[in-house]
Design a protein around this motif. Structure first.
Motif: not given
Length: 330
Positions: A78-84, A91-93, A146-150
């Motif tokens: 999905f996308a996240l929209k803010d004021a900018h 979204a995986a994980g 998601r970052g590479e570290q668990t």
């Protein structure tokens, strides 16, 4: 509750969507659907959902209860929209709603066949959320994934829950500090030498009968000793409720409306913390057979610290109530 998410929220600064540095970031905005799916219960479009299915059964005392037979959490990109601007969320994980399946009261239940009920919580279009994840480059574009570290934090939580948590946690700590102050005062009462107690003309189990002739207050204390303090929990609960109602009535009669708006919430909080805390503390001390007059003094200390809490933690008190009721704080 995913404590890692809230710990990260505490240490990270909010980042605008157009300027995300590589690494762990925190972004706030509204959900924009990109890969819409239909929710399994109500068939509503959403980016993700948490579902619970329960069935009824007879317990050991032949009463109907509900048990969970199935849970599932799914989330699409999905996308996240803010004021900018807008940033894509891969979204995986992801930990949807802090990685928890919410409690049954969070769900809209629908009766099903075979005494089953099911409900869902949705990550839907326009929902205000907070996302914490790792900003990376993907096809020349900055996205959050998601970052590479668990153990890397990657989650999405409803903004109202985050705001309530931010306010309520310090309030719970302040309430704990109030409890420590009452406990220290109680301990101090226990270590006071009986000779000093008598020197200060304070009644005790050994002197209350002789001191009852000193005036109405001492007569009332003698009554407490005769009843072994059993009336104190009732006084702490119902007597204090009546006192606060009188104060609220006086405030409505004597104070200007603008001042009433300030005083009334303080009185309500004072009543709630004072009556519940006072009743529980006095009941426990009566059961432990503490000195009735010392129980009375400890109850007064509860009322005093409850007043301090009610004055200094008004916004936090509302957030605490909201967190208990799982509603949005004003």
């Amino acid at each position: 509750m995913n404590k890692g998410f809230y710990h990260a929220d505490k240490r990270l600064h909010l980042s605008p969507s157009y300027s995300l540095a590589p690494g762990l970031v925190k972004v706030c905005g509204v959900v924009v659907l990109k890969e819409s799916r239909l929710s399994p219960v109500n068939g509503l479009p959403c980016a993700g959902y948490s579902i619970r299915i329960e069935e009824s059964y007879r317990n050991s005392v032949d009463k109907d209860e509900w048990r969970t037979v199935f849970t599932d959490v799914q989330c699409s990109n999905f996308a996240l929209k803010d004021a900018h601007g807008t940033v894509d969320i891969l979204a995986a994980g992801i930990d949807l709603f802090s990685g928890q399946v919410p409690e049954p009261e969070d769900y809209r239940y629908i009766a099903g066949k075979g005494h089953r009920q099911q409900g869902e919580v949705l990550l839907s279009e326009g929902l205000e959320v907070l996302v914490i994840g790792t900003a990376i480059q993907r096809n020349g574009k900055t996205v959050i994934a998601r970052g590479e570290q668990t153990d890397t934090v990657f989650g999405v939580e409803r903004l109202r829950n985050v705001n309530n948590y931010r306010i309520a946690v310090p309030a719970w700590r302040a309430l704990g500090l109030c409890g420590v102050l009452v406990a220290l005062f109680s301990l101090a009462l226990q270590v006071i030498d009986p000779a000093h107690w008598a020197q200060w003309q304070l009644p005790s189990r050994d002197t209350f009968q002789q001191m009852s002739a000193l005036g109405p207050f001492y007569e009332w204390v003698a009554f407490l000793y005769q009843r072994q303090g059993s009336s104190l929990p009732l006084m702490a609960a119902f007597g204090w409720t009546g006192m606060v109602l009188l104060l609220m009535g006086a405030a409505r009669l004597l104070l200007y409306r603008d001042i009433q708006k300030v005083v009334q919430p303080i009185l309500i909080a004072w009543w709630g913390v004072g009556s519940i805390g006072g009743a529980l503390v006095t009941w426990a001390l009566v059961v432990l057979e503490f000195d009735p007059f010392k129980i009375f003094l400890i109850w007064l200390s509860v009322i005093i610290v409850a007043l301090g809490f009610s004055i200094t933690q008004q916004r936090a008190f509302r957030a605490m109530v909201a967190s208990i009721l799982k509603s949005e704080s004003p």
